[in-house]
Design a protein around this motif. Structure first.
Motif, PDB file in Angstrom:
ATOM      1  N   MET A   1       0.847  -1.195   0.000  1.00  0.00           N
ATOM      2  CA  MET A   1       0.000   0.000   0.000  1.00  0.00           C
ATOM      3  C   MET A   1       0.885   1.247   0.000  1.00  0.00           C
ATOM      4  N   GLU A   2       0.597   2.206  -0.890  1.00  0.00           N
ATOM      5  CA  GLU A   2       1.350   3.437  -0.968  1.00  0.00           C
ATOM      6  C   GLU A   2       1.169   4.269   0.295  1.00  0.00           C
ATOM      7  N   ALA A   3       2.179   5.135   0.556  1.00  0.00           N
ATOM      8  CA  ALA A   3       2.145   5.954   1.777  1.00  0.00           C
ATOM      9  C   ALA A   3       0.904   6.832   1.831  1.00  0.00           C
ATOM     10  N   ASP A   4       0.544   7.417   0.692  1.00  0.00           N
ATOM     11  CA  ASP A   4      -0.643   8.281   0.659  1.00  0.00           C
ATOM     12  C   ASP A   4      -1.906   7.484   0.937  1.00  0.00           C
ATOM     13  N   ASP A   5      -1.974   6.278   0.394  1.00  0.00           N
ATOM     14  CA  ASP A   5      -3.141   5.430   0.633  1.00  0.00           C
ATOM     15  C   ASP A   5      -3.230   5.035   2.103  1.00  0.00           C
ATOM     16  N   THR A   6      -2.061   4.732   2.688  1.00  0.00           N
ATOM     17  CA  THR A   6      -2.030   4.359   4.102  1.00  0.00           C
ATOM     18  C   THR A   6      -2.499   5.519   4.974  1.00  0.00           C
ATOM     19  N   ALA A   7      -2.045   6.719   4.660  1.00  0.00           N
ATOM     20  CA  ALA A   7      -2.434   7.896   5.434  1.00  0.00           C
ATOM     21  C   ALA A   7      -3.929   8.149   5.315  1.00  0.00           C
ATOM     22  N   LEU A   8      -4.479   7.967   4.112  1.00  0.00           N
ATOM     23  CA  LEU A   8      -5.912   8.163   3.900  1.00  0.00           C
ATOM     24  C   LEU A   8      -6.712   7.128   4.675  1.00  0.00           C
ATOM     25  N   LEU A   9      -6.237   5.878   4.622  1.00  0.00           N
ATOM     26  CA  LEU A   9      -6.932   4.811   5.337  1.00  0.00           C
ATOM     27  C   LEU A   9      -6.869   5.046   6.849  1.00  0.00           C
ATOM     28  N   ALA A  10      -5.709   5.516   7.335  1.00  0.00           N
ATOM     29  CA  ALA A  10      -5.555   5.798   8.763  1.00  0.00           C
ATOM     30  C   ALA A  10      -6.503   6.912   9.193  1.00  0.00           C
ATOM     31  N   ALA A  11      -6.664   7.904   8.341  1.00  0.00           N
ATOM     32  CA  ALA A  11      -7.570   9.011   8.659  1.00  0.00           C
ATOM     33  C   ALA A  11      -9.015   8.518   8.723  1.00  0.00           C
ATOM     34  N   ARG A  12      -9.383   7.642   7.794  1.00  0.00           N
ATOM     35  CA  ARG A  12     -10.739   7.082   7.826  1.00  0.00           C
ATOM     36  C   ARG A  12     -10.940   6.223   9.073  1.00  0.00           C
ATOM     37  N   PHE A  13      -9.885   5.478   9.456  1.00  0.00           N
ATOM     38  CA  PHE A  13      -9.972   4.645  10.655  1.00  0.00           C
ATOM     39  C   PHE A  13     -10.176   5.506  11.901  1.00  0.00           C
ATOM     40  N   GLU A  14      -9.460   6.621  11.970  1.00  0.00           N
ATOM     41  CA  GLU A  14      -9.550   7.492  13.142  1.00  0.00           C
ATOM     42  C   GLU A  14     -10.966   8.033  13.336  1.00  0.00           C
ATOM     43  N   GLU A  15     -11.700   8.178  12.240  1.00  0.00           N
ATOM     44  CA  GLU A  15     -13.079   8.639  12.346  1.00  0.00           C
ATOM     45  C   GLU A  15     -13.944   7.663  13.135  1.00  0.00           C
ATOM     46  N   HIS A  16     -13.531   6.401  13.159  1.00  0.00           N
ATOM     47  CA  HIS A  16     -14.310   5.359  13.829  1.00  0.00           C
ATOM     48  C   HIS A  16     -13.699   4.926  15.155  1.00  0.00           C
ATOM     49  N   ARG A  17     -12.540   5.475  15.514  1.00  0.00           N
ATOM     50  CA  ARG A  17     -11.822   5.002  16.696  1.00  0.00           C
ATOM     51  C   ARG A  17     -12.665   5.105  17.972  1.00  0.00           C
ATOM     52  N   GLY A  18     -13.359   6.221  18.152  1.00  0.00           N
ATOM     53  CA  GLY A  18     -14.144   6.402  19.367  1.00  0.00           C
ATOM     54  C   GLY A  18     -15.196   5.315  19.541  1.00  0.00           C
ATOM     55  N   ARG A  19     -15.903   5.004  18.456  1.00  0.00           N
ATOM     56  CA  ARG A  19     -16.923   3.952  18.514  1.00  0.00           C
ATOM     57  C   ARG A  19     -16.286   2.594  18.787  1.00  0.00           C
ATOM     58  N   LEU A  20     -15.162   2.320  18.129  1.00  0.00           N
ATOM     59  CA  LEU A  20     -14.503   1.031  18.313  1.00  0.00           C
ATOM     60  C   LEU A  20     -13.997   0.877  19.751  1.00  0.00           C
ATOM     61  N   ARG A  21     -13.462   1.948  20.307  1.00  0.00           N
ATOM     62  CA  ARG A  21     -12.995   1.903  21.702  1.00  0.00           C
ATOM     63  C   ARG A  21     -14.158   1.659  22.650  1.00  0.00           C
ATOM     64  N   ALA A  22     -15.299   2.284  22.354  1.00  0.00           N
ATOM     65  CA  ALA A  22     -16.488   2.087  23.189  1.00  0.00           C
ATOM     66  C   ALA A  22     -16.965   0.639  23.117  1.00  0.00           C
ATOM     67  N   VAL A  23     -16.953   0.061  21.915  1.00  0.00           N
ATOM     68  CA  VAL A  23     -17.336  -1.345  21.757  1.00  0.00           C
ATOM     69  C   VAL A  23     -16.405  -2.238  22.560  1.00  0.00           C
ATOM     70  N   ALA A  24     -15.092  -2.038  22.384  1.00  0.00           N
ATOM     71  CA  ALA A  24     -14.106  -2.903  23.031  1.00  0.00           C
ATOM     72  C   ALA A  24     -14.153  -2.764  24.553  1.00  0.00           C
ATOM     73  N   TYR A  25     -14.373  -1.553  25.053  1.00  0.00           N
ATOM     74  CA  TYR A  25     -14.426  -1.345  26.504  1.00  0.00           C
ATOM     75  C   TYR A  25     -15.608  -2.082  27.109  1.00  0.00           C
ATOM     76  N   ARG A  26     -16.744  -2.028  26.447  1.00  0.00           N
ATOM     77  CA  ARG A  26     -17.923  -2.728  26.948  1.00  0.00           C
ATOM     78  C   ARG A  26     -17.779  -4.240  26.819  1.00  0.00           C
ATOM     79  N   MET A  27     -17.032  -4.678  25.857  1.00  0.00           N
ATOM     80  CA  MET A  27     -16.793  -6.103  25.681  1.00  0.00           C
ATOM     81  C   MET A  27     -15.789  -6.651  26.691  1.00  0.00           C
ATOM     82  N   LEU A  28     -14.782  -5.839  27.042  1.00  0.00           N
ATOM     83  CA  LEU A  28     -13.657  -6.344  27.829  1.00  0.00           C
ATOM     84  C   LEU A  28     -13.589  -5.803  29.254  1.00  0.00           C
ATOM     85  N   GLY A  29     -14.178  -4.631  29.500  1.00  0.00           N
ATOM     86  CA  GLY A  29     -14.108  -4.050  30.836  1.00  0.00           C
ATOM     87  C   GLY A  29     -12.722  -3.591  31.225  1.00  0.00           C
ATOM     88  N   SER A  30     -11.835  -3.488  30.267  1.00  0.00           N
ATOM     89  CA  SER A  30     -10.453  -3.078  30.508  1.00  0.00           C
ATOM     90  C   SER A  30     -10.081  -2.008  29.498  1.00  0.00           C
TER      91      SER A  30
END
Length: 316
Positions: A1-30
Motif C-alpha cells: 500500500m502506498e504511503a498516501d493510501d495508508t495515510a488516507l486509510l488511517a484518517a478514515r480509521f480514526e473517524e471510527h476510533r471512538g466507537r470502536l474503543r467504546a465497543v471494546a471497553y464494553r466487551m472487555l471491561g479493561s
C-alpha cells in the motif's frame, strides 16, 4: 500500500476510533485491553483489500467484536471470595437478584471531573459505563456478551453477528435475549440525578471519615454489596473480597477510616464516586451505585498496577 493510501486509510480509521474503543471497553471491561483490541483492528484493516469493504464502519465494528471475543475466550475464570454477613446477594428493589458468583474482579473505570466542560473530556466520558453493569457483563458467556453488546448497545444486526459466533441468526438472537434477561435482572435501577448521587456519596464519605457507624448504616441499603479488587498480590485486610450487607460494609468502612480523609469526589463510570490517595497520588477508585436514596453497590479498584495505569483528567 502506498504511503498516501495508508495515510488516507488511517484518517478514515480514526473517524471510527471512538466507537470502536467504546465497543471494546464494553466487551472487555479493561481500558488497556480495549486499546489493544482497537489497535489489532487497525492492523487487520491495513492488511485487507479495502476495495471489497462496502460499509467500513460496520466492518470495523464486527472485526473489533471478533477480536474481543477471542480475548474473552482466552481469559481465566475468576472466583469469588465471600466475606461478611448475608451471602444471599442483593434482592431489594434496586434489582440485584442473582448477584452471586461475580468474583472480585472490578473492571477499569472511566474517571472524570464532576463538572465536564472540556470537549475532549466530554468525548472520554461518552465511553463511561457504570461499573455495576460491567460487572454483570463479566458473568455472561463470551458469545452472549458479544451478541448483547453489539446488538443492544450498538445496533449491529444479528445477520452480521451470526458468522462471528458461528450460529444462525435465530440462535444469535436467542443469545442476546438470554443475556438481556440476565443484565436486566441483575443491574440496579440507578439514581439518574448527579446532584442527588453527590448528596448520598458525600454523606457516606463524611460518615466514613467520622467513623460514624450509625450514619453509615443510614446511607447504605440493607443488602448493599461491596466488591473490592486489590489484585492477586495484596494480602491481609486489604485483599480482594466481596462483602454483603449494610452492617458488614459499614464495618469495613470504619476499619479503613484512616484513608477516608484522602477521599475526593469524581465521576467514576459516569456516576459520582470516590478517588482515594494523598497529594494527588491515586491509590484506589470507588464506583458507587445509588438507588432510592441509598448506596446499593460499591466497586473498589485497588490493584496497584491497574490503578497506576488509569487516566485521571487534570482537575479531577
Amino acid at each position: 500500500m502506498e504511503a498516501d493510501d495508508t495515510a488516507l486509510l488511517a484518517a478514515r480509521f480514526e473517524e471510527h476510533r471512538g466507537r470502536l474503543r467504546a465497543v471494546a471497553y464494553r466487551m472487555l471491561g479493561s481500558l488497556s485491553e480495549a486499546e489493544d483490541a482497537v489497535q489489532e483492528t487497525w492492523l487487520k484493516l491495513s492488511r485487507t483489500d479495502t476495495g471489497a469493504i462496502e460499509n467500513l464502519g460496520g466492518w470495523l465494528t464486527t472485526v473489533t467484536g471478533r477480536v474481543c471475543l477471542d480475548l474473552l475466550r482466552s481469559r481465566t475464570a475468576r472466583r469469588e471470595q465471600p466475606m461478611g454477613e448475608g451471602h444471599e446477594g442483593y434482592a431489594g428493589s434496586a434489582g440485584y437478584e442473582g448477584y452471586e458468583g461475580y468474583g472480585t474482579f472490578v473492571p477499569d473505570p472511566v474517571i472524570g471531573p464532576l463538572s465536564v466542560t472540556d470537549p475532549e473530556e466530554e468525548v472520554l466520558q461518552a465511553d463511561a459505563v457504570g461499573l455495576a453493569l460491567l460487572v454483570v457483563l463479566e458473568t455472561l458467556e463470551p458469545a452472549e456478551r458479544l451478541a448483547f453488546v453489539l446488538h443492544d448497545m450498538f445496533a449491529v444486526p444479528f445477520d452480521d453477528l451470526a458468522p462471528i459466533v458461528e450460529r444462525s441468526s435465530a440462535a444469535t438472537r436467542q443469545l442476546a435475549s438470554r443475556a438481556r434477561r440476565r443484565v436486566q435482572g441483575a443491574t440496579p435501577s440507578t439514581e439518574p440525578d448527579l446532584a442527588r448521587q453527590r448528596e448520598v456519596v458525600s454523606a457516606f464519605l463524611a460518615a466514613a471519615r467520622a467513623g460514624d457507624f450509625e450514619a453509615l448504616l443510614a446511607v447504605l441499603h440493607p443488602d448493599v454489596v461491596l466488591r473490592a479488587d486489590a489484585g492477586a498480590l495484596v494480602r491481609g485486610a486489604a485483599a480482594s473480597k466481596v462483602v454483603h450487607g449494610a452492617k458488614a460494609v459499614a464495618e469495613q468502612a470504619v476499619l479503613f477510616r484512616q484513608f477516608a480523609p484522602h477521599g475526593r469526589l469524581a465521576l467514576v463510570g459516569g456516576a459520582v464516586g470516590i478517588l482515594n490517595g494523598p497529594e494527588g497520588e491515586l491509590r484506589s477508585v470507588m464506583g458507587i451505585t445509588v438507588a432510592g436514596g441509598r448506596i446499593v453497590a460499591l466497586h473498589i479498584l485497588a490493584d496497584p498496577e491497574r490503578v497506576a495505569a488509569l487516566e485521571v483528567p487534570e482537575g479531577t
